[in-house]
Design a protein around this motif. Structure first.
Motif, short mmCIF file in Angstrom:
data_model
loop_
_atom_site.label_atom_id
_atom_site.label_comp_id
_atom_site.label_asym_id
_atom_site.label_seq_id
_atom_site.Cartn_x
_atom_site.Cartn_y
_atom_site.Cartn_z
N SER A 21 0.82 -1.21 0.00
CA SER A 21 0.00 0.00 0.00
C SER A 21 0.85 1.26 0.00
N ASN A 22 2.17 1.11 0.19
CA ASN A 22 3.09 2.24 0.23
C ASN A 22 2.92 3.13 1.46
N LEU A 23 2.27 2.61 2.50
CA LEU A 23 2.21 3.34 3.76
C LEU A 23 3.50 3.09 4.54
N LEU A 24 4.21 4.17 4.81
CA LEU A 24 5.39 4.10 5.67
C LEU A 24 5.17 5.03 6.86
N LYS A 27 8.30 -0.90 19.81
CA LYS A 27 8.67 -2.17 19.20
C LYS A 27 7.46 -2.99 18.78
N THR A 28 6.33 -2.77 19.42
CA THR A 28 5.11 -3.47 19.03
C THR A 28 4.47 -2.85 17.80
N THR A 29 4.69 -1.56 17.60
CA THR A 29 4.02 -0.82 16.53
C THR A 29 4.83 -0.77 15.25
N ILE A 30 6.16 -0.66 15.34
CA ILE A 30 6.99 -0.28 14.20
C ILE A 30 8.14 -1.25 13.98
N ASP A 31 8.40 -1.54 12.70
CA ASP A 31 9.66 -2.17 12.29
C ASP A 31 10.45 -1.11 11.54
N SER A 32 11.75 -1.03 11.77
CA SER A 32 12.56 0.05 11.20
C SER A 32 12.64 0.00 9.69
N ILE A 61 17.05 -1.03 5.07
CA ILE A 61 17.50 -1.56 3.78
C ILE A 61 18.84 -0.91 3.48
N ALA A 62 19.91 -1.62 3.73
CA ALA A 62 21.25 -1.04 3.62
C ALA A 62 21.56 -0.51 2.24
N SER A 63 21.04 -1.17 1.21
CA SER A 63 21.39 -0.80 -0.17
C SER A 63 20.56 0.35 -0.73
N SER A 64 19.57 0.82 0.01
CA SER A 64 18.66 1.85 -0.49
C SER A 64 19.18 3.25 -0.21
N THR A 65 18.80 4.19 -1.08
CA THR A 65 19.14 5.60 -0.83
C THR A 65 18.37 6.14 0.38
N ILE A 66 17.29 5.47 0.72
CA ILE A 66 16.55 5.77 1.96
C ILE A 66 16.59 4.49 2.78
N PRO A 67 17.64 4.32 3.59
CA PRO A 67 17.84 3.03 4.26
C PRO A 67 16.83 2.71 5.36
N ILE A 68 16.16 3.72 5.90
CA ILE A 68 15.14 3.47 6.93
C ILE A 68 13.77 3.70 6.32
N GLN A 69 13.01 2.62 6.10
CA GLN A 69 11.67 2.69 5.54
C GLN A 69 10.72 1.98 6.52
N ALA A 70 10.54 2.61 7.66
CA ALA A 70 9.80 1.99 8.76
C ALA A 70 8.35 1.73 8.37
N TRP A 71 7.81 0.62 8.88
CA TRP A 71 6.45 0.23 8.53
C TRP A 71 5.72 -0.34 9.73
N VAL A 72 4.40 -0.48 9.59
CA VAL A 72 3.53 -0.87 10.70
C VAL A 72 3.51 -2.38 10.85
N MET A 104 0.93 7.55 21.18
CA MET A 104 1.81 6.44 21.53
C MET A 104 1.03 5.13 21.69
N GLU A 105 -0.12 5.21 22.32
CA GLU A 105 -0.90 4.01 22.63
C GLU A 105 -1.67 3.48 21.42
N LEU A 106 -2.20 4.37 20.60
CA LEU A 106 -3.18 3.98 19.58
C LEU A 106 -2.69 4.19 18.16
N ALA A 107 -1.39 4.35 17.97
CA ALA A 107 -0.87 4.60 16.62
C ALA A 107 -1.34 3.54 15.63
N PHE A 108 -1.80 4.00 14.49
CA PHE A 108 -2.23 3.15 13.38
C PHE A 108 -3.43 2.27 13.74
N GLU A 109 -4.27 2.81 14.63
CA GLU A 109 -5.55 2.16 14.93
C GLU A 109 -6.73 3.04 14.51
N GLY A 110 -6.44 4.05 13.67
CA GLY A 110 -7.52 4.85 13.10
C GLY A 110 -7.96 6.04 13.93
#
Length: 486
Positions: free
Chosen positions: A298-301, A320-325, A328-339, A418-424
């Protein structure tokens, strides 16, 4: 014969375990009214109303758009129209409009049928009232979605025998939709829905707790903090809807194997085995998706300002429950955090790419209710009482308690973020508190880490806070003028 089969299926799924509620439903368009002649058949119709929730809350529709429009979500280069608030009338997300009105139409039909039915005894009357209350809750939820997304929309509370008469209603002022339908429907639901403890095996149904929580949220949206506090007290203090509690471990709240727990108030059920999977793990950029074997992203970062807020305030558990960093070491944008909150662990994702998962979408839970109650009390000047509920939520996250002196609207909004991130909740929280333009503009225009592309030159336009009415609907009904700015 088809109607008999549907009745049998409905009876099976409602008495089975909660995992199976809404697993095998009839179609989401109700059968003719002549079919619903007794409570068992009306229960089948009610399942048809619930069925639409899975379309409304699919990963690419209502849940996604407010995340992209908030200061939490972004596209990779921060240039998408949702991110920059440069939407045109082609960005109406017609499925949000269509599916919410489909649920409204189904609810209208069933409510009218039940209103005309004469119960045979007191037990049957209670059952019919509970079904009617649930249909009313779903109708109110759909209208609450619509007015927050589009503003004024047609108010329709009766079924149309002649569908051509559905056109020409025009757009009803938002205040009238709240006062004439949303609030009365939720009040009726709060009075007549069953408690969660009375829905064993059927926890996906709307309970008294769900009705009270949503009514409290509506009153907060209307800036009626006194009524919000009054309603939410019935849930939190008086236990009118039964007992709710925070789970000891924050990460357990979102497990697909732990649905309808003590913190859950209302969630949309998904089930792979029944052919009704969810795909929340596709809330990810294509680059990250390729690493973990996930297609159709979906391209949501995640905005780096959100990551920084987690880190700077010591939010290890919720972070740590909400986000993965998304490193991507080889990318020009190495941090593409997602839900990752709504999905299996990244290393386990590949097998689910084609099948989907059982992860539900939680519309509201007890932590949301506690923080709303705290907000209402705080605004009413009862900070000493309010801070207790904020600290209940913070204690579970193992972050330090705050004092009543430091409790203000910004502190509440931080805690909810902090508590409800990405829950709408985040986008609608900012809009209802009048902070959307200020906060989102600052987020877009402030370079942080790899979020350096700034695609706007000034404050986001206030008219862009709601979506355009779908052009296809305006073409069908000339009494629907477009929203300003589109």
């Amino acid at each position: 014969m088809k109607h008999i089969f549907i009745v049998l299926i409905a009876s099976i799924l409602f008495v089975s375990c909660s995992e199976e509620f809404l697993d095998r439903q009839p179609e989401d368009t109700l059968s003719p009214a002549s079919f619903y002649r007794n409570p068992a058949e009306m229960k089948t119709g009610l399942v048809g109303v619930y069925k639409v929730l899975q379309s409304i809350y699919s990963q690419n529709d209502l849940p996604l758009i407010p995340e992209l429009m908030s200061d939490d979500g972004k596209d990779r280069f921060r240039t998408d129209v949702w991110q920059t608030f440069k939407k045109t009338n082609g960005n109406s997300q017609a499925n949000i409009w269509i599916n919410n009105f489909k649920m409204i139409a189904n609810a209208n039909t069933l409510i009218a049928i039940m209103a005309a039915y004469v119960p045979k005894n007191a037990d049957e009357e209670k059952t019919i009232n509970a079904y009617k209350a649930e249909a009313s809750f779903l109708r109110a939820l759909a209208y609450f979605n619509l007015v927050r997304i589009y503003g004024a929309v047609p108010l329709v509370s009766e079924p149309f025998a002649d569908l051509s008469k559905a056109f020409g209603v025009g757009r009803t002022p938002v205040a009238d939709i709240y006062s004439k339908l949303i609030v009365p429907d939720l009040e009726f639901a709060a009075a007549n829905c069953l408690k969660k403890s009375e829905l064993k095996g059927e926890e996906a149904r709307a309970s008294k707790g769900a009705a009270l929580t949503m009514l409290g949220k509506v009153y907060l949206t209307l800036n009626n903090h006194a009524k919000a506090a009054e309603v939410l007290k019935r849930l939190v203090v008086d236990n009118e809807a039964g007992s709710y509690s925070l789970l000891p471990n924050y990460s357990d709240v979102f497990l697909a194997t732990n649905k309808f727990h003590s913190e859950s108030i209302f969630e949309v059920n998904f089930n792979v085995a029944a052919g009704q999977p969810s795909y929340w793990f596709r809330w990810v950029n294509n680059d990250v998706g390729l690493i973990w074997g996930v297609a159709g992203a979906s391209n949501l970062l995640i905005e780096h300002n959100l990551m920084r807020e987690f880190v700077s305030t010591g939010e290890t558990i919720r972070y740590k429950t909400t986000i993965d960093s998304g490193y991507i070491a080889s990318s020009t944008i190495p941090i593409q955090a997602w839900v990752i909150k709504h999905s299996p662990a990244p290393a386990q994702l590949k097998p689910y790419n084609n099948t989907g998962t059982d992860n539900n979408y939680v519309i509201t839970r007890y932590a949301d209710a506690l923080l709303m109650y705290a907000e209402a009390l705080m605004v009413l000047g009862k900070k000493d009482e309010a801070v207790t509920y904020v600290n209940l939520v913070r204690a579970r996250a193992k972050v330090p308690a705050i004092t009543a002196a430091k409790l203000d609207l910004d502190a509440i909004l931080h805690e909810r973020r902090m508590e409800l991130a990405f829950e709408g909740h985040r986008y609608f929280d900012l809009v209802r508190t009048g902070k959307a333009v200020e906060v989102i503009t600052k987020a877009i225009m402030t370079p942080i880490d790899y979020d350096t592309n700034i695609a706007i030159s000034g404050p986001i336009p206030e008219e862009q806070l709601i979506l355009p009415i779908p052009v296809s609907e305006i073409e069908k009904d000339q009494t629907l003028p477009q929203n300003p700015g589109y």
